[in-house]
Design a protein around this motif. Structure first.
Motif, PDB file in Angstrom:
ATOM      1  N   HIS A 154      13.707 -47.428  27.789  1.00  0.00           N
ATOM      2  CA  HIS A 154      12.753 -48.588  28.324  1.00  0.00           C
ATOM      3  C   HIS A 154      11.370 -48.150  28.040  1.00  0.00           C
ATOM      4  O   HIS A 154      10.640 -49.039  28.055  1.00  0.00           O
ATOM      5  CB  HIS A 154      12.962 -48.615  29.761  1.00  0.00           C
ATOM      6  CG  HIS A 154      14.306 -49.286  30.088  1.00  0.00           C
ATOM      7  ND1 HIS A 154      14.965 -50.376  29.825  1.00  0.00           N
ATOM      8  CD2 HIS A 154      15.363 -48.555  30.698  1.00  0.00           C
ATOM      9  CE1 HIS A 154      16.114 -50.505  30.346  1.00  0.00           C
ATOM     10  NE2 HIS A 154      16.503 -49.287  30.745  1.00  0.00           N
ATOM     11  N   ALA A 155      11.033 -46.975  28.157  1.00  0.00           N
ATOM     12  CA  ALA A 155       9.579 -46.343  28.061  1.00  0.00           C
ATOM     13  C   ALA A 155       8.986 -46.810  26.841  1.00  0.00           C
ATOM     14  O   ALA A 155       7.678 -47.207  27.050  1.00  0.00           O
ATOM     15  CB  ALA A 155       9.661 -44.979  28.326  1.00  0.00           C
ATOM     16  N   PRO A 156       9.500 -46.777  25.783  1.00  0.00           N
ATOM     17  CA  PRO A 156       8.776 -46.877  24.653  1.00  0.00           C
ATOM     18  C   PRO A 156       8.182 -48.276  24.477  1.00  0.00           C
ATOM     19  O   PRO A 156       7.051 -48.622  24.528  1.00  0.00           O
ATOM     20  CB  PRO A 156       9.841 -46.761  23.230  1.00  0.00           C
ATOM     21  CG  PRO A 156      10.593 -45.756  23.862  1.00  0.00           C
ATOM     22  CD  PRO A 156      10.902 -46.061  25.157  1.00  0.00           C
ATOM     23  N   ARG A 157       9.125 -49.579  24.951  1.00  0.00           N
ATOM     24  CA  ARG A 157       8.606 -50.748  24.913  1.00  0.00           C
ATOM     25  C   ARG A 157       7.626 -51.171  25.986  1.00  0.00           C
ATOM     26  O   ARG A 157       6.523 -51.698  25.573  1.00  0.00           O
ATOM     27  CB  ARG A 157      10.085 -51.392  25.150  1.00  0.00           C
ATOM     28  CG  ARG A 157       9.525 -52.993  25.550  1.00  0.00           C
ATOM     29  CD  ARG A 157      11.038 -53.753  25.949  1.00  0.00           C
ATOM     30  NE  ARG A 157      11.733 -53.172  26.772  1.00  0.00           N
ATOM     31  CZ  ARG A 157      11.695 -53.407  28.296  1.00  0.00           C
ATOM     32  NH1 ARG A 157      10.743 -54.126  28.653  1.00  0.00           N
ATOM     33  NH2 ARG A 157      12.600 -52.743  28.931  1.00  0.00           N
ATOM     34  N   LEU A 158       7.829 -50.491  27.072  1.00  0.00           N
ATOM     35  CA  LEU A 158       6.665 -50.654  28.068  1.00  0.00           C
ATOM     36  C   LEU A 158       5.548 -50.050  27.936  1.00  0.00           C
ATOM     37  O   LEU A 158       4.485 -50.514  28.291  1.00  0.00           O
ATOM     38  CB  LEU A 158       7.459 -50.248  29.565  1.00  0.00           C
ATOM     39  CG  LEU A 158       8.776 -51.006  29.888  1.00  0.00           C
ATOM     40  CD1 LEU A 158       9.360 -50.460  31.289  1.00  0.00           C
ATOM     41  CD2 LEU A 158       7.929 -52.395  30.597  1.00  0.00           C
ATOM     42  N   GLN A 159       5.455 -48.968  27.547  1.00  0.00           N
ATOM     43  CA  GLN A 159       4.343 -48.072  27.240  1.00  0.00           C
ATOM     44  C   GLN A 159       3.568 -48.839  26.022  1.00  0.00           C
ATOM     45  O   GLN A 159       2.339 -49.115  26.095  1.00  0.00           O
ATOM     46  CB  GLN A 159       4.314 -46.771  26.959  1.00  0.00           C
ATOM     47  CG  GLN A 159       5.148 -45.974  27.946  1.00  0.00           C
ATOM     48  CD  GLN A 159       5.570 -44.545  27.544  1.00  0.00           C
ATOM     49  OE1 GLN A 159       5.178 -44.004  26.337  1.00  0.00           O
ATOM     50  NE2 GLN A 159       6.131 -43.655  28.504  1.00  0.00           N
TER      51      GLN A 159
END
Length: 100
Positions: free
Chosen positions: A74-79
């Motif tokens: 999830h982190a790559p997309r949300l960042q």
């Protein structure tokens, strides 16, 4: 309890829009991943604010597995959402903490 802490300094010229986005959209999207059980946002006090305002956003995970799920899936997309909306307008660093 594992705490994923994100410290962010945001430029004054986008602060109000960024703050609204963070409180109304971004934190909610992170929580929707199901990887964290709670989130809190703090303003950092006693800092020089002539070039920006700093915050610490803490996301609380029950275990390392949940944190790694967030980081991997999830982190790559949300960042990227934040980087695309406010390019060059904030600086962030991340810290992983364990409650003792």
């Amino acid at each position: 309890m594992i705490i994923y802490n994100v410290t962010i300094k945001v430029d004054l010229d986008v602060h109000d829009v960024w703050f609204r986005w963070m409180k109304e959209e971004h934190i909610a999207r992170v929580m929707e991943t199901g990887c964290f059980v709670d989130a809190k946002m703090y303003r950092i006090l006693e800092e020089d604010t002539h070039d920006g305002i700093s915050y610490a956003i803490q996301y609380f995970a029950e275990n390392m597995s949940n944190y790694f799920d967030y980081k991997e899936h999830h982190a790559p997309r949300l960042q990227k959402e934040g980087l695309d909306m406010f390019p060059g307008k904030f600086h962030a660093f991340r810290t992983l903490l364990k409650e003792v």
